[in-house]
Design an enzyme around this catalytic site. Structure first.
Site, short mmCIF file in Angstrom:
data_model
loop_
_atom_site.label_atom_id
_atom_site.label_comp_id
_atom_site.label_asym_id
_atom_site.label_seq_id
_atom_site.Cartn_x
_atom_site.Cartn_y
_atom_site.Cartn_z
N HIS A 187 0.83 -1.21 0.00
CA HIS A 187 0.00 0.00 0.00
C HIS A 187 0.87 1.26 0.00
CE1 HIS A 187 1.10 -0.25 4.23
NE2 HIS A 187 0.63 0.97 4.43
N HIS A 189 0.52 5.93 0.78
CA HIS A 189 -0.32 7.03 1.31
C HIS A 189 0.44 8.35 1.24
CE1 HIS A 189 2.14 5.76 4.72
NE2 HIS A 189 1.54 4.60 4.71
N HIS A 232 4.84 0.12 0.13
CA HIS A 232 5.52 -0.78 1.07
C HIS A 232 4.56 -1.83 1.57
CE1 HIS A 232 3.89 2.72 3.26
NE2 HIS A 232 3.64 1.89 4.25
N HIS A 367 10.26 20.82 30.82
CA HIS A 367 10.80 21.31 29.55
C HIS A 367 9.63 21.68 28.63
CE1 HIS A 367 9.77 17.10 28.64
NE2 HIS A 367 9.71 17.43 27.36
N HIS A 369 8.95 22.01 24.05
CA HIS A 369 9.53 21.88 22.72
C HIS A 369 9.20 23.15 21.94
CE1 HIS A 369 10.63 17.77 23.53
NE2 HIS A 369 9.43 17.60 24.05
N HIS A 413 6.00 21.01 30.27
CA HIS A 413 5.49 19.75 30.81
C HIS A 413 6.61 18.92 31.39
CE1 HIS A 413 6.53 19.01 26.56
NE2 HIS A 413 6.73 17.75 26.87
N GLU A 427 8.64 9.83 22.81
CA GLU A 427 8.18 11.17 22.43
C GLU A 427 8.62 11.45 21.01
OE1 GLU A 427 10.32 12.94 26.17
OE2 GLU A 427 10.28 14.59 24.76
#
Ligand SMILES: *[C@@H]1O[C@H](CO)[C@@H](O)[C@H](O)[C@H]1NC(C)=O
Ligand SMILES: *[C@@H]1O[C@H](CO)[C@@H](O)[C@H](O)[C@H]1NC(C)=O
Ligand SMILES: *[C@@H]1O[C@H](CO)[C@@H](O)[C@H](O)[C@H]1NC(C)=O
Ligand SMILES: *[C@@H]1O[C@H](CO)[C@@H](O)[C@H](O)[C@H]1NC(C)=O
Length: 489
Positions: A187, A189, A232, A367, A369, A413, A427
């Protein structure tokens, strides 16, 4: 004092069991046959659907004090009665009827409630009083995603996207299980796909625009990546596999991909015959519906499927897989961390991840992001996260193994291990490099006078800070003892 011993997943099973037991009861409570809603009075049932107009308004001496809410006695978990301003974590695993009380805040809940939910979410039911306002829900348990189960024991797949977690606008996740020898069919995408193997081993196969073929075997802890449009397939080896897929589109739907079975079904057989220079009868046995996940012939040795096309081999920086299980972890007091981003896996150009292990009592440091939202997944353990949403909103949420978390960029957070086993947490950032702003490092590298004038912190605290990122900080396993709290009955 009770010690939490029950694995976190048991709570979910209890919740599901509770649902399984209660839903039929509600169904039985429904009338045996449908009634018209226009019907005011049904003599055969002996009752009335609506009361009289005289029930409106003031009716003297009507309150029946015998029906007043009394919840007693009830249990307070160790630490639950500690000064609420401390916001310490506590567990209700050994509390029969948890109450929304923290220190002198809150009050009993006479019902209705489902204690199984409360037990999984003590910081939501009885939040630290540092919480304020309403943070959009950042939590989705994969076990609550509607599952797609496939015939003949081939496997299943469930997903988290903006349908169930609207906050997660930039990334979505799929949790997929393939039985031994089963395929996720060929498939493609439009989203980029980054994957982490949760259990077992799987053969990864792909083909690209440059006429290059690729095949590799990966196992628990390894990663793969497919750029948009690259076709893939996956086939489970040995004992089968479970893996997590992360897509760079928040509304990604795994039932919306291009599949080779559907592509053949949507193409006239005359065209297939012409395209492949083959008689029409060659297409008599094509599948009559999409396959998606289905059983197959067990995979042979890897070398037997290693195809080299005119474009040569896919290797080095072009490789679609990364054997993260073989990368040694960066050890720090309280846990360890493995970072995988385009600096060590260049093909995955906008996927940066950290696999973090946090010991009981320890914490992924405060911290945020600055370059991306964070899509997270709890692989093991249980913990809590407070998301501070600038300027003045904050909410604390509890997570268990199998939960997706989503924290937007700029929200500070942490992840505090509140359980008795290690947290293993993934994460994932949609960014070219794994980075964060460490609050401890920020304070250390800001002129002391500025910090002291602002936060009134003592010199000793500033002296104790490190100029380096900590990633993980160690902590007391039992803050209940530290806070002087105890359980009361
Ligand atoms: C933590 O300490 C409190 C107070 O001493 C005690 O009641 C509780 O059982 C302890 N919890 C654990 C998990 O050891
Ligand atoms: C895979 O799952 C099985 C069944 O839960 C478990 O026994 C095994 O330890 C898991 N393997 C890994 C590597 O986590
Ligand atoms: C696959 O083929 C390439 C090119 O011939 C070779 O370098 C590589 O070692 C082969 N891998 C396996 C597992 O056979
Ligand atoms: C692979 O990618 C890294 C990081 O982008 C780069 O430093 C290195 O030169 C590349 N190596 C090759 C052989 O292209």
């Amino acid at each position: 004092m009770p010690t939490p011993q029950v694995p976190s997943s048991r709570g979910f099973y209890q919740a599901l069991l509770f649902l399984a037991l209660t839903i039929p009861a509600h169904i039985h409570a429904l009338p045996a046959s449908p009634r018209s809603t226009n019907q005011v009075n049904d003599e055969s049932s002996g009752g009335t659907l609506r009361g009289s107009l005289s029930l409106q308004g003031q009716i003297p001496n009507e309150v029946d004090s015998a029906n007043s809410a009394v919840v007693s006695p009830y249990d307070m978990a160790p630490g639950q009665d500690a000064d609420a301003s401390l916001g310490i974590p506590f567990t209700w695993e050994n509390t029969d009827e948890p109450q929304p009380i923290r220190g002198s805040y809150g009050a009993t809940d006479p019902g209705p409630q489902t204690y199984a939910y409360s037990k999984l979410n003590p910081d939501i039911v009885a939040p630290p009083i540092s919480d304020k306002g309403s943070v959009d829900n950042p939590k989705w348990p994969m076990e609550l995603s509607h599952n797609r189960i496939l015939p003949d024991g081939a496997g299943w797949a469930r997903q988290e996207n903006t349908d169930v977690l609207p906050l997660a606008s930039e990334m979505a996740g799929v949790d997929m299980r393939l039985a031994p020898g089963a395929y996720r069919e060929l498939h493609w995408h439009s989203a980029s796909e980054w994957a982490y193997v949760l259990n077992g081993s799987v053969r990864v196969q792909a083909f690209n625009e440059n006429g290059q073929a690729f095949v590799d075997d990966v196992q628990t802890g390894d990663v793969w990546f497919f750029p948009p449009g690259v076709p893939h397939s996956l086939q489970a080896l040995d004992q089968g596999c479970e893996f997590l897929l992360v897509f760079d589109q928040g509304d990604f739907d795994d039932s919306g991909t291009g599949m080779i079975s559907e592509m053949f079904l949507r193409t006239p057989k005359e065209v297939l015959s012409k395209n492949f220079n083959a008689p029409l009868s060659d297409f008599d046995d094509l599948p009559t519906d999409e396959l998606y996940i289905f059983n197959g012939t067990p995979a042979p040795k890897l070398s037997a499927q290693n195809t080299t096309g005119p474009g040569g081999v896919v290797q080095g920086n072009q490789s679609y897989t990364y054997h993260l299980s073989k990368q040694s972890a960066y050890e720090v007091p309280g846990g360890n961390i493995k970072i995988i981003d385009p600096l060590n896996f260049p093909l995955a150009s906008m996927f940066s991840a950290a696999l973090v292990t946090i010991e009981p009592g320890a914490m992924r440091e405060l911290h945020w992001h600055s370059t991306s939202d964070e899509w997270g997944f709890f692989i093991a353990g249980e913990g809590r996260v407070t998301a501070y949403e600038p300027p003045s909103t904050g909410g604390t949420f509890d997570f268990q193994a199998g939960d997706v978390s989503y924290v937007p960029a700029m929200f500070s957070h942490y992840i505090e291990n509140t359980g008795t086993e290690d947290i293993v947490f993934l994460e994932v950032l949609k960014a070219p490099e794994f980075t964060d702003i460490s609050v401890g490092q920020w304070l250390k590298l800001t002129p002391e006078q500025i910090v002291k004038d602002t936060l009134h912190l003592p010199q000793s605290l500033l002296d104790g800070l490190s100029p380096n990122k900590q990633y993980i900080v160690q902590g007391d396993k039992n803050l209940t003892a530290l806070a002087g709290g105890s359980g009361t009955a």
